[in-house]
Design an enzyme around this catalytic site. Structure first.
Site, PDB file in Angstrom:
ATOM      1  N   LYS A  53     -11.311  -1.748   6.972  1.00 39.00           N
ATOM      2  CA  LYS A  53     -10.924  -2.203   7.298  1.00 39.00           C
ATOM      3  C   LYS A  53     -11.512  -2.662   9.009  1.00 39.00           C
ATOM      4  O   LYS A  53     -11.782  -3.388   9.430  1.00 39.00           O
ATOM      5  CB  LYS A  53      -9.480  -1.969   7.612  1.00 39.00           C
ATOM      6  CG  LYS A  53      -9.004  -2.142   6.035  1.00 39.00           C
ATOM      7  CD  LYS A  53      -8.395  -3.157   5.207  1.00 39.00           C
ATOM      8  CE  LYS A  53      -8.771  -3.288   4.134  1.00 39.00           C
ATOM      9  NZ  LYS A  53      -7.990  -2.643   2.951  1.00 39.00           N
ATOM     10  N   TRP A 111       0.913  -0.991  -0.132  1.00 37.72           N
ATOM     11  CA  TRP A 111      -0.062  -0.098  -0.187  1.00 37.72           C
ATOM     12  C   TRP A 111       0.888   1.416   0.473  1.00 37.72           C
ATOM     13  O   TRP A 111       0.063   1.859  -0.784  1.00 37.72           O
ATOM     14  CB  TRP A 111      -1.228   0.556   1.021  1.00 37.72           C
ATOM     15  CG  TRP A 111      -2.122  -1.403   0.998  1.00 37.72           C
ATOM     16  CD1 TRP A 111      -2.346  -1.673   1.504  1.00 37.72           C
ATOM     17  CD2 TRP A 111      -3.242  -0.888  -0.235  1.00 37.72           C
ATOM     18  NE1 TRP A 111      -3.651  -3.546   1.442  1.00 37.72           N
ATOM     19  CE2 TRP A 111      -3.449  -2.415   0.211  1.00 37.72           C
ATOM     20  CE3 TRP A 111      -3.501  -0.393  -1.167  1.00 37.72           C
ATOM     21  CZ2 TRP A 111      -4.619  -2.959  -0.649  1.00 37.72           C
ATOM     22  CZ3 TRP A 111      -4.130  -0.966  -1.817  1.00 37.72           C
ATOM     23  CH2 TRP A 111      -5.052  -2.117  -1.706  1.00 37.72           C
ATOM     24  N   ASP A 137      -1.722   6.457   6.503  1.00 37.74           N
ATOM     25  CA  ASP A 137      -2.659   5.808   5.777  1.00 37.74           C
ATOM     26  C   ASP A 137      -2.445   4.854   7.317  1.00 37.74           C
ATOM     27  O   ASP A 137      -1.581   3.552   7.774  1.00 37.74           O
ATOM     28  CB  ASP A 137      -1.683   4.831   4.936  1.00 37.74           C
ATOM     29  CG  ASP A 137      -3.015   4.110   4.424  1.00 37.74           C
ATOM     30  OD1 ASP A 137      -4.090   3.543   5.251  1.00 37.74           O
ATOM     31  OD2 ASP A 137      -3.137   3.156   2.666  1.00 37.74           O
TER      32      ASP A 137
HETATM   33  C1  LIG Z   1      -7.180  -2.343   2.161  1.00 38.69           C
HETATM   34  C2  LIG Z   1      -6.494  -0.922   1.952  1.00 38.69           C
HETATM   35  C3  LIG Z   1      -6.338   0.503   1.567  1.00 38.69           C
HETATM   36  C4  LIG Z   1      -7.523   0.431   0.257  1.00 38.69           C
HETATM   37  O1  LIG Z   1      -8.113   0.594   0.579  1.00 38.69           O
HETATM   38  P1  LIG Z   1      -9.553   0.676  -0.754  1.00 38.69           P
HETATM   39  O2  LIG Z   1     -10.672   1.238   0.128  1.00 38.69           O
HETATM   40  O3  LIG Z   1      -9.683  -0.848  -1.348  1.00 38.69           O
HETATM   41  O4  LIG Z   1      -8.772   1.847  -1.372  1.00 38.69           O
HETATM   42  C5  LIG Z   1      -4.873   0.766   0.977  1.00 38.69           C
HETATM   43  N1  LIG Z   1      -4.176   0.908   2.103  1.00 38.69           N
HETATM   44  C6  LIG Z   1      -4.089  -0.275   3.228  1.00 38.69           C
HETATM   45  C7  LIG Z   1      -2.878   0.096   4.432  1.00 38.69           C
HETATM   46  C8  LIG Z   1      -5.243  -0.496   3.505  1.00 38.69           C
HETATM   47  O5  LIG Z   1      -5.357  -1.614   4.263  1.00 38.69           O
END
Ligand SMILES: *Cc1c(COP(=O)(O)O)cnc(C)c1O
Length: 359
Positions: A195, A101, A171
């Protein structure tokens, strides 16, 4: 009705209480005669929902006044572009690449300016967090970027990088609300809700106000400016109303559990049950260096692909679902987010013990 133990990395398990409440309110939300899915985002009822959600989130995380809370769409992935478009005033940013990511975010930023990779753990398949206490931060850097918890590889920053005064952008998709945070250490933190918080379709961004400006890269779409959403209190256009409503319920559920310190203790207890087993098993082993282990995502392997596949299949038949590792890594991964009860982790470990004995 029969519920499974769902170890999915996302969309992921939600608190049963929250789902039940939503079910009760499905046809008639508190006397409105309609579901939250059917009501105007400009209605009084929805205004109360979004305001309460924000207030509860602020209370849970201790978000200071000088930070805005935005409910956005486009997934966490859209932030990979929105961040450089809004923050790259000098067109320079530093990225710490500790997994897929972070790598995607870094690659996206390269479209908008100079995005430097100042540290990486790619040399050992992202199985650790590099020392970030004294990195070569660029003098011109508009921000330093991390993915705080690596959903795929199961690592987590235990201490935040020393950004040498530059704003930290993080993030936090897969560790959002899993433990207390000091929001003042960040310029911007954000995550997709699917998540550890709520349904897919909501992204929550918490941004220090001085970073929200009209001075964005040329050509930035109105919808991709933080200022657009900040000025309109996340109601510039129709927000993901139902998703925000469920997030709000999860915030209330978290408050009832005792807040983020209590969640941290609970998450540590859950994770240690699984890690202790992995450390002592002859068949299964964790793939992450001990001091970088995530409390949320626990990847593990047997070292034998056929045995991994057999385990995943038999686990599923016994009600432990979504244990297959990310397609890029293989093996297994148990995501044990806030809403995974400790009973689920204990039951999984018992099942693993039994599998080990039989194979
Ligand atoms: C799942 C995830 C993403 C991507 O998320 P989307 O909502 O599908 O764009 C980005 N960063 C992390 C850390 C993730 O776990």
């Amino acid at each position: 009705m029969s519920r499974v133990y769902n170890f999915s990395a996302g969309p992921a398990v939600l608190p049963e209480e929250v789902l039940q409440e939503a079910a009760v309110e499905m046809l008639d939300y508190r006397g409105c005669g309609m579901s939250v899915m059917e009501m105007s985002h400009r209605s009084h009822a929805f205004d109360t929902i979004i305001k309460e959600a924000e207030a509860d989130l602020r209370e849970l995380m201790g978000i200071p006044k000088q930070y805005k809370v935005l409910f956005l769409q486009g997934g966490a992935s859209q932030q990979f572009a929105m961040i450089p478009m809004n923050l790259m005033k000098n067109k320079v940013a530093d990225y710490i690449v500790t997994g897929q990511w972070a790598k995607k975010a870094w690659q996206e930023a390269q479209k908008y300016g100079t995005a430097n990779c100042i540290a990486s753990s790619a040399d050992r398949t992202f199985s650790y967090i590099p020392d970030c206490s004294d990195l070569p931060i660029s003098e011109q850097a508009d921000y330093v970027y991390i993915c705080e918890n690596n959903t795929i590889y199961g690592t987590k920053f235990k201490t935040l990088p020393n950004t040498k005064g530059k704003p930290l952008v993080a993030d936090v998709s897969s560790c959002f609300l899993s433990e207390p945070v000091d929001v003042t250490k960040y310029g911007l933190l954000y995550g997709g809700a699917q998540k550890n918080i709520g349904p897919a379709g909501v992204v929550i961004a918490i941004i220090r106000e001085d970073l929200i400006t009209d001075d964005v890269l040329d050509g930035t779409p109105t919808m991709l400016k933080y200022k657009t959403h900040a000025d309109a209190d996340s109601l510039y256009n129709t927000p993901p109303c139902y998703g925000i409503y469920i997030c709000g319920k999860v915030f209330k559920w978290l408050k009832k559990q005792g807040g983020l310190s209590a969640m941290k203790a609970y998450n540590e207890e859950k994770a240690s049950i699984l890690y202790d087993f992995l450390d002592n098993s002859d068949m299964f082993s964790g793939t992450v260096e001990k001091n970088s282990r995530s409390l949320m995502n626990v990847p593990f392997v047997t070292g034998n692909k056929e045995l991994d596949a057999k385990f995943i299949k038999e686990a599923e038949e016994s009600g432990f679902v979504n244990l297959k590792g990310h397609r890029s890594v293989g093996g297994m991964r148990a995501s044990i987010y806030n809403a995974m009860p400790i009973e689920g982790v204990k039951a999984l470990v018992s099942f693993m013990k039994k599998f080990e004995k039989e194979n």
